[in-house]
Design a protein around this motif. Sequence first.
Motif, PDB file in Angstrom:
ATOM      1  N   TYR A   1      44.441  50.462  73.978  1.00  0.00           N
ATOM      2  CA  TYR A   1      44.396  49.167  74.673  1.00  0.00           C
ATOM      3  C   TYR A   1      45.045  48.087  73.794  1.00  0.00           C
ATOM      4  O   TYR A   1      45.877  47.305  74.259  1.00  0.00           O
ATOM      5  CB  TYR A   1      42.949  48.798  74.997  1.00  0.00           C
ATOM      6  N   LEU A   2      44.657  48.094  72.508  1.00  0.00           N
ATOM      7  CA  LEU A   2      45.220  47.100  71.589  1.00  0.00           C
ATOM      8  C   LEU A   2      46.724  47.311  71.448  1.00  0.00           C
ATOM      9  O   LEU A   2      47.509  46.358  71.435  1.00  0.00           O
ATOM     10  CB  LEU A   2      44.531  47.204  70.217  1.00  0.00           C
TER      11      LEU A   2
ATOM     12  N   GLU B   1      55.023  40.521  78.005  1.00  0.00           N
ATOM     13  CA  GLU B   1      53.687  41.100  77.749  1.00  0.00           C
ATOM     14  C   GLU B   1      53.264  41.912  78.952  1.00  0.00           C
ATOM     15  O   GLU B   1      53.433  41.496  80.092  1.00  0.00           O
ATOM     16  CB  GLU B   1      52.683  39.969  77.516  1.00  0.00           C
TER      17      GLU B   1
ATOM     18  N   TYR C   1      48.029  44.235  73.464  1.00  0.00           N
ATOM     19  CA  TYR C   1      48.080  43.168  72.454  1.00  0.00           C
ATOM     20  C   TYR C   1      49.351  43.239  71.622  1.00  0.00           C
ATOM     21  O   TYR C   1      49.961  42.252  71.292  1.00  0.00           O
ATOM     22  CB  TYR C   1      46.845  43.207  71.550  1.00  0.00           C
ATOM     23  N   LEU C   2      49.745  44.481  71.279  1.00  0.00           N
ATOM     24  CA  LEU C   2      50.942  44.617  70.451  1.00  0.00           C
ATOM     25  C   LEU C   2      52.189  44.867  71.295  1.00  0.00           C
ATOM     26  O   LEU C   2      53.294  44.935  70.774  1.00  0.00           O
ATOM     27  CB  LEU C   2      50.754  45.756  69.444  1.00  0.00           C
TER      28      LEU C   2
END
Lengths: 388, 226
Positions: free
Chosen positions: A318-319, A344, A323-324
């Motif tokens: 998920y990260l 994103e 996020y990345l």
Amino acid sequence: MSLEKHRNILDYAVNFLLRRKGKNLATIIVFTLVVFMLASVVMMMGSLKQEARETLSLAPDITVQKIIAGRQGLVPLEYASAIQNIRGVSRVEPRIWGYYYDVEEDATYTIIGVKSLDTLPVEVVQGYLSSGNAVLVGEALAREKRLRIGDKLILRNHRGGYDKFLVAGIFSSRSALQSADLIVMPRDKAREFFGIPEGYANDLAVYVANPSELPNIAIKIANALPDARVLTKEQIRETYDAIFGWRSGVFLATILGAILAFAILVWDRASGLTAEEKREIGILKALGWSTGDVLEMRTFEGVVLALNSYLAGIILAYLHVFYLGAPLLKPVLIGWSTLYPEFELMPAVTLEDLLLIFVISVVPFLAAVVVPSWRASTIDPDEAMRGI
Amino acid sequence: MIRCEHVTKVFNKGKANEVVAVRDVSLEIDAGEVAVLRGPSGSGKTTLLSLIACVARPTSGRVFISGKEVSRLPEKFLTIFRREHVGIIFQQFNLIPELSVLENVTVPLIPTPTPPREGRKRAVDLLKKLGMEKRSSFKVRELSGGEQQRVAIARALINNPSIIVADEPTAHLDTKLAEEFLRIMRSLKEEGKTIVIATHDPLVYQHEMVDVIFDMRDGMLVEVVR
């Protein structure tokens, strides 16, 4: 009474896992990596499909293109009149749009011409809008190019000269794919910028009153205009799904090796019970543990290992993806990314996705833990200890 | 107390590597007796001991303990019977190296509803009785052979069984430690336990506490000495 017994076995299993830290940590690391890879692919593809769905929700019911020598050409506006005469068509809009390659950013943007900027659901600065050279840009693109309202945007036109535009508004969209690369300008400006002659458009956006009539209308358009390519929203959706499905499939195939290595490790770790592990099961049985007790302990061990790895893998994925921005997968799953501005991914994880990953990873692991242990624990303790 | 009737045990039956470990053995051991299964390596004494300890089933024949035919008990009931009535001291001790002394002793209590606190108390009492209380937090690999054996004895006694079986208990002990083991066995006999020991160590089978010796050769019972 029996609750105490299960608690004792659970305590023993957890205690035992902690005492074999090195071996179990190695299993957790490999297991987590496999879940991470799988989950990253599934999450990213899920997100891209979601993006595609968002994009499609704004798409016209039917898109009509003109095909010349097998390639897309400009559509004469007379085609719009012909389509408008077909019963059931509520509206036909000629569209002016094109791609613009930004050398500086090494990215490709989409420029769309619209009738009027102030009809868009975007907060625009009216003062700038009246300048005649006003454009609206997507939020992500504005961030990428560090643009603010009132800034100048200089773009190279089809003649090789430079046109100066004024950023009159920045629009956001639920879809990052939409807002990441869009520049919206008045239709006449777009026509001039791309050098599209009067009386022509890139394509025609057709809207129908009754969605159930859509296939029939599409056929009628195709019959009326033999050199036109008629694309329904549904066909575009299927194409998106096929592309994303194919890409994720190819990638999943490439990580099959990793999954296979994991399977071997799982089998070796849990299934291929070592003589030592078999002996241990024999000892426990000789000391009064039943087959059920041994299986319960092994299952607890497996569940603790598998769930920890599963959760860690899912969280890391998920990260990584949301996020990345999925740096490990984007080059593979979005092949044209060097020409695409950064964007994103919209978090879109479904329960089905999580269950799919669970079924692919945790279930086989638990089976590989339980089945061999069951086989070892159903023989006489004496034979298990002797390794017969 | 313990009765074997025409017991035979075959390993890998029907395969090329078939071995008849015990052949048509019948014997009886009374409650409270110390019995020795004597014989050279490969004579079948360990296999016979496994049959008596209910950790193996005979290929044919019947084993009775306290009048109950254990050789035909379903696995679930046999497990419970073994847990409640038999304490086993293995030749290699078979302690679990990752666990401490105290934890090893309580392993037989884990699949029972015994609360952990009570289990630990029973284990500490036994270790105290065997002079091992100061070693209770040690890992078993930190112990000497004699100490490991005392841990194995404590583990065998944790469920207060009526039968103790021991396989070659003095094989890895020096004379002093072997005598210590026999002293413990004697005290257990005095508590009324039935003890069966498989050995070829004269120190054991010549001990005055031994009531009966069963001589084994090639899987067969060749002589009974009372």
